[in-house]
Design a protein around this motif. Sequence first.
Motif, mmCIF file in Angstrom:
data_model
loop_
_atom_site.group_PDB
_atom_site.id
_atom_site.type_symbol
_atom_site.label_atom_id
_atom_site.label_comp_id
_atom_site.label_asym_id
_atom_site.label_seq_id
_atom_site.Cartn_x
_atom_site.Cartn_y
_atom_site.Cartn_z
ATOM 1 N N PRO A 108 -2.846 4.419 8.518
ATOM 2 C CA PRO A 108 -4.170 3.886 8.181
ATOM 3 C C PRO A 108 -4.700 2.926 9.252
ATOM 4 O O PRO A 108 -3.925 2.288 9.967
ATOM 5 C CB PRO A 108 -3.919 3.125 6.876
ATOM 6 C CG PRO A 108 -2.639 3.638 6.336
ATOM 7 C CD PRO A 108 -1.834 4.060 7.517
ATOM 8 N N ASP A 109 -6.005 2.837 9.325
ATOM 9 C CA ASP A 109 -6.632 1.866 10.224
ATOM 10 C C ASP A 109 -6.122 0.468 9.890
ATOM 11 O O ASP A 109 -5.938 0.122 8.722
ATOM 12 C CB ASP A 109 -8.158 1.897 10.078
ATOM 13 C CG ASP A 109 -8.778 3.176 10.635
ATOM 14 O OD1 ASP A 109 -8.122 3.836 11.465
ATOM 15 O OD2 ASP A 109 -9.909 3.497 10.232
ATOM 16 N N GLU A 138 0.982 12.072 6.664
ATOM 17 C CA GLU A 138 -0.186 11.199 6.548
ATOM 18 C C GLU A 138 -0.429 10.490 7.877
ATOM 19 O O GLU A 138 0.511 10.192 8.614
ATOM 20 C CB GLU A 138 0.028 10.122 5.477
ATOM 21 C CG GLU A 138 0.066 10.616 4.070
ATOM 22 C CD GLU A 138 0.249 9.480 3.062
ATOM 23 O OE1 GLU A 138 -0.073 9.715 1.893
ATOM 24 O OE2 GLU A 138 0.706 8.383 3.432
ATOM 25 N N ASP A 186 0.850 -1.205 0.000
ATOM 26 C CA ASP A 186 0.000 0.000 0.000
ATOM 27 C C ASP A 186 0.880 1.247 0.000
ATOM 28 O O ASP A 186 1.748 1.391 0.869
ATOM 29 C CB ASP A 186 -0.864 0.058 1.270
ATOM 30 C CG ASP A 186 -1.895 -1.041 1.332
ATOM 31 O OD1 ASP A 186 -2.698 -1.133 0.390
ATOM 32 O OD2 ASP A 186 -1.898 -1.796 2.316
ATOM 33 N N VAL A 205 3.735 5.041 4.721
ATOM 34 C CA VAL A 205 3.014 6.206 5.234
ATOM 35 C C VAL A 205 3.926 7.409 5.013
ATOM 36 O O VAL A 205 5.000 7.499 5.620
ATOM 37 C CB VAL A 205 2.652 6.036 6.725
ATOM 38 C CG1 VAL A 205 1.924 7.266 7.237
ATOM 39 C CG2 VAL A 205 1.807 4.776 6.923
#
Length: 142
Positions: free
Chosen positions: A133-134, A130, A40, A126
Motif C-alpha cells: 500500500p501507499d 497484493e 492493517d 501484505v
Amino acid sequence: MVDLHALEEIRRLLAIYGQLLDSKRIEEWSQLFTEDAVFDVWGQTWRGRKAIAEGIGGMQPDTPGKHVVLSPVIDLQDADHARAFTDLSAFASGQDGAITIATIGRYHDELVRQAGRWRFARRVVVMAGEATPDGVADSPAY
C-alpha cells in the motif's frame, strides 16, 4: 556500530507475536502493541491496542492454527525506532485434523522502544499477490 541487543529483542518480539496469538493469550499478545498502534490487514484497519486485540484476537479460529515467520530484515533507524520486514505463513487445522495453508504474506512493521521494550507501532500485512500500500515501506534492496 549495530546494536545487536536491540536486533535480538526485535527478533523475539516478531517470534513471540505468533506464539501468543496461536495460544490465544490475547491479553499478553495485545501488550506487544503501543497504546495507539495501527494494524492493517485484508483491507481493514484497527487503531489502538484495545481495538487490535478485539479485532485480530476475535478472528482466531476455534481449531488450533500456527503462524510461522521466516528470518526478518530489520533496519534500526535510531535507538528507539526500527522497521522490520518478515515473510509469514499461517496454517489452519480443520475439523478433520487436516492442516492447510491459510495464508502467506509479509509483515511490514514500524517498531518503537517504549518503557524498555520493543512494541509494534504499526503492522501492515501484505498478502501474497497484493501490492504494498501507499505510505508503507517496501523491503530494502540491501
